[in-house]
Each structure stands twice: as C-alpha cells, then as structure tokens.
Design a protein around this motif. Sequence first.
Motif, mmCIF file in Angstrom:
data_model
loop_
_atom_site.group_PDB
_atom_site.id
_atom_site.type_symbol
_atom_site.label_atom_id
_atom_site.label_comp_id
_atom_site.label_asym_id
_atom_site.label_seq_id
_atom_site.Cartn_x
_atom_site.Cartn_y
_atom_site.Cartn_z
ATOM 1 N N VAL A 52 0.673 49.986 47.739
ATOM 2 C CA VAL A 52 -0.724 50.171 48.119
ATOM 3 C C VAL A 52 -0.825 51.446 48.950
ATOM 4 N N VAL A 53 -1.701 52.352 48.502
ATOM 5 C CA VAL A 53 -1.853 53.660 49.143
ATOM 6 C C VAL A 53 -3.330 53.955 49.368
ATOM 7 N N ASP A 54 -3.602 54.934 50.228
ATOM 8 C CA ASP A 54 -4.983 55.370 50.431
ATOM 9 C C ASP A 54 -5.484 56.145 49.223
ATOM 10 N N GLU A 55 -4.627 57.029 48.686
ATOM 11 C CA GLU A 55 -4.975 57.854 47.530
ATOM 12 C C GLU A 55 -3.777 57.918 46.591
ATOM 13 N N ILE A 56 -4.040 57.850 45.311
ATOM 14 C CA ILE A 56 -2.987 57.877 44.297
ATOM 15 C C ILE A 56 -2.438 59.294 44.090
ATOM 16 N N GLU A 57 -3.324 60.267 44.087
ATOM 17 C CA GLU A 57 -2.956 61.626 43.681
ATOM 18 C C GLU A 57 -1.775 62.225 44.456
ATOM 19 N N PRO A 58 -1.703 62.089 45.782
ATOM 20 C CA PRO A 58 -0.522 62.635 46.480
ATOM 21 C C PRO A 58 0.781 61.956 46.055
ATOM 22 N N VAL B 194 13.376 52.748 35.826
ATOM 23 C CA VAL B 194 12.718 52.627 37.124
ATOM 24 C C VAL B 194 11.221 52.840 36.948
ATOM 25 N N GLU B 195 10.423 51.863 37.370
ATOM 26 C CA GLU B 195 8.966 51.956 37.278
ATOM 27 C C GLU B 195 8.359 51.649 38.642
ATOM 28 N N LEU B 196 7.339 52.410 39.002
ATOM 29 C CA LEU B 196 6.568 52.184 40.219
ATOM 30 C C LEU B 196 5.097 52.171 39.845
ATOM 31 N N MET B 197 4.334 51.331 40.537
ATOM 32 C CA MET B 197 2.891 51.312 40.363
ATOM 33 C C MET B 197 2.258 51.595 41.709
ATOM 34 N N PHE B 198 1.121 52.276 41.669
ATOM 35 C CA PHE B 198 0.373 52.610 42.880
ATOM 36 C C PHE B 198 -1.048 52.122 42.711
ATOM 37 N N GLN B 199 -1.597 51.518 43.754
ATOM 38 C CA GLN B 199 -2.978 51.053 43.727
ATOM 39 C C GLN B 199 -3.606 51.357 45.074
ATOM 40 N N THR B 200 -4.848 51.830 45.039
ATOM 41 C CA THR B 200 -5.525 52.085 46.306
ATOM 42 C C THR B 200 -5.969 50.762 46.919
ATOM 43 N N GLN B 201 -6.123 50.772 48.226
ATOM 44 C CA GLN B 201 -6.591 49.577 48.919
ATOM 45 C C GLN B 201 -7.965 49.183 48.394
ATOM 46 N N ALA B 202 -8.823 50.173 48.124
ATOM 47 C CA ALA B 202 -10.161 49.872 47.608
ATOM 48 C C ALA B 202 -10.084 49.192 46.240
ATOM 49 N N SER B 203 -9.193 49.661 45.387
ATOM 50 C CA SER B 203 -9.023 49.063 44.065
ATOM 51 C C SER B 203 -8.467 47.647 44.178
ATOM 52 N N ALA B 204 -7.513 47.444 45.060
ATOM 53 C CA ALA B 204 -6.952 46.106 45.261
ATOM 54 C C ALA B 204 -8.019 45.138 45.747
ATOM 55 N N ALA B 205 -8.889 45.611 46.645
ATOM 56 C CA ALA B 205 -9.966 44.760 47.158
ATOM 57 C C ALA B 205 -10.975 44.423 46.062
ATOM 58 N N THR B 206 -11.157 45.340 45.109
ATOM 59 C CA THR B 206 -12.034 45.055 43.969
ATOM 60 C C THR B 206 -11.404 43.990 43.080
ATOM 61 N N ASP B 207 -10.111 44.094 42.840
ATOM 62 C CA ASP B 207 -9.408 43.119 42.004
ATOM 63 C C ASP B 207 -9.355 41.743 42.652
#
Length: 96
Positions: free
Chosen positions: A9-15, A48-61
């Motif tokens: 969980v990150v603030d922004e995916i792009e970085p 090796v796989e990693l997934m990133f999701q923003t906190q806002a997206s997680a809260a929507t889900d």
Amino acid sequence: MKKLTPVIVVDEIEPSLEFWVDRLGFEKTMEVPAGDKLGFAAVQAGSVELMFQTQASAATDLPELAEASLERSAALFIEVSDLDTLRPRLEGVERV
C-alpha cells in the motif's frame, strides 16, 4: 496454494514503478487507472511479483478501510487452485 504476492500500500504508484521498472528492470504486467493516476499496478521479474495499491484505491475496494491508516501496510494476494476446498478451513477466523 499456488502463489503468494505482496500488495504494498503506497500513497502513489508512479514512484514505485520508476524504482522497480526503470531501475531494477521489472516488467509492468498490470495497471488500473484511478482518475489521472494509477490506483493499482503489478510488476514482475521472473517468478518474483509485486503489486502496489494506493490507500485511496484500497478504501474504494474495502470501504471499512477508508478510515484506517494503511501507512506502512501490506496485504497478500493469494492464488489458490480450489477456493471451495480452502473455505471450510477458514471458518471462524477473524479477518484483519
């Protein structure tokens, strides 16, 4: 279980993509837009796989997460071959 992938969980995916794709050579395998930015993305290098999701997206889900602080949080994406076989083993377990 067939596969276990951390969801960071990150603030922004792009970085995160700049680091993992541009610097470390991972391949972006999935992205989900959220407005003019990304809400979710996955990267992979070999097995090796990693997934990133923003906190806002997680809260929507999961709306119950909207008020929670997910700072320094991670989730695990677990791929199973047969959920019906696993489901009874999880009865009574508190979801956290």
